[in-house]
Design an enzyme around this catalytic site. Structure first.
Site: not given
Ligand code: PAF
Length: 279
Positions: A36, A185
């Protein structure tokens, strides 16, 4: 200074404070990692202002248990974004994005039928819907997505073209751990042993890539090479292993030029995806 808002009205007010600024948007579901941050970094380089959304989008989860288990840590995410130089963060609640009266969805019809779309019914409808809402709320000039979700990227590009969204989609390369595991994640849900075994995705993809580059053009053989590596790794269960056309996502028989090698694998019950694009 980074500002954080929950409501659309507050977000819009901050976004339009200076209408001459060019905005980049990084849509996320939180529990941020270096992948990210790579998107944020690129957005910071190419725009005057950068916005990030953190929203675990219920509409794209076809499995309620998966939605519940999705990792979350808003405080840590906001710290990371502040460090990274982000200007504006939107953290809406599910009720704000999908109020009780909600009834509009975006369906990209064809490329969503294959791979992720085939094994996760409704997933891309949820992605396209929430991303179109994010585009309307932020009205960015550019939006940033990772190549790890190759089919998502293609679905969003198709939606932008079909619905005339006035923005540019920027694709960023997959960021990997030092042993090759693609950052996700979901990696946080792996036990230490499962984390070790999860290297098999990258191993399988690179073995197929090497075979292809050494002249193996049979897609069936390439799928076989990947399948063998996964099946010989403990704790794994194959969802799909694919050698497909990178624009249509149809399975190939023979690799002539381009191919997307991709897979979705459960490792100790955690669903992981990865891909290598051969261009
Ligand atoms: O890739 C993701 O994290 C999500 O699918 C996205 C694009 C933020 C939409 O919820």
């Amino acid at each position: 200074m980074m500002e954080v808002f929950q409501t659309v009205d507050d977000l819009r007010q901050a976004r339009w404070e200076n209408p001459t600024k060019i905005w980049g948007l990084v849509p996320t579901m939180g529990f941020l990692h270096a992948g990210h941050l790579r998107l944020v970094e690129q957005a910071c380089e190419q725009n005057d202002r950068v916005g990030v959304s953190i929203f675990v989008n219920p509409a794209q989860f076809n499995n309620p248990n998966d939605l519940e288990k999705y990792p979350r840590n808003l405080e840590q995410d906001l710290d990371m974004l502040k460090q990274a130089g982000v200007d504006l963060v939107w953290t809406p609640t599910p009720q704000m994005v999908y109020p009780a009266s909600y009834q509009t969805y975006v369906d990209v019809e064809q490329i969503t039928q294959k791979l992720e779309g085939a094994t996760r019914p409704g997933h891309f409808r949820g992605v396209a819907t929430v991303v179109s809402k994010l585009f309307n709320v932020f009205q960015p000039t550019r939006a940033y997505f990772g190549q790890k979700d190759a089919q998502q990227l293609a679905v969003i590009k198709q939606m932008v073209e079909d619905l005339n969204f006035n923005l540019e989609i920027v694709a960023c390369p997959t960021v990997r751990e030092s042993d090759g595991l693609a950052m996700s994640s979901r990696n946080a849900n792996l036990s230490p042993t499962a984390r070790q075994n999860a290297i098999c995705l990258y191993k399988a993809l690179t073995a197929a890539k090497d075979a292809l580059l050494s002249g193996q053009q049979s897609a069936e053989m390439l799928r076989h090479i990947m399948t063998e590596i996964i099946e010989s790794t403990a704790m794994t269960q194959i969802d799909y292993v694919s050698v497909a056309h990178p624009q249509t996502f149809s399975e190939l028989e023979k690799v002539e030029s381009q191919a997307l090698l991709s897979m979705a694998i459960f490792v100790d019950g955690v669903r992981l995806i990865d891909n290598i694009l051969i261009d």
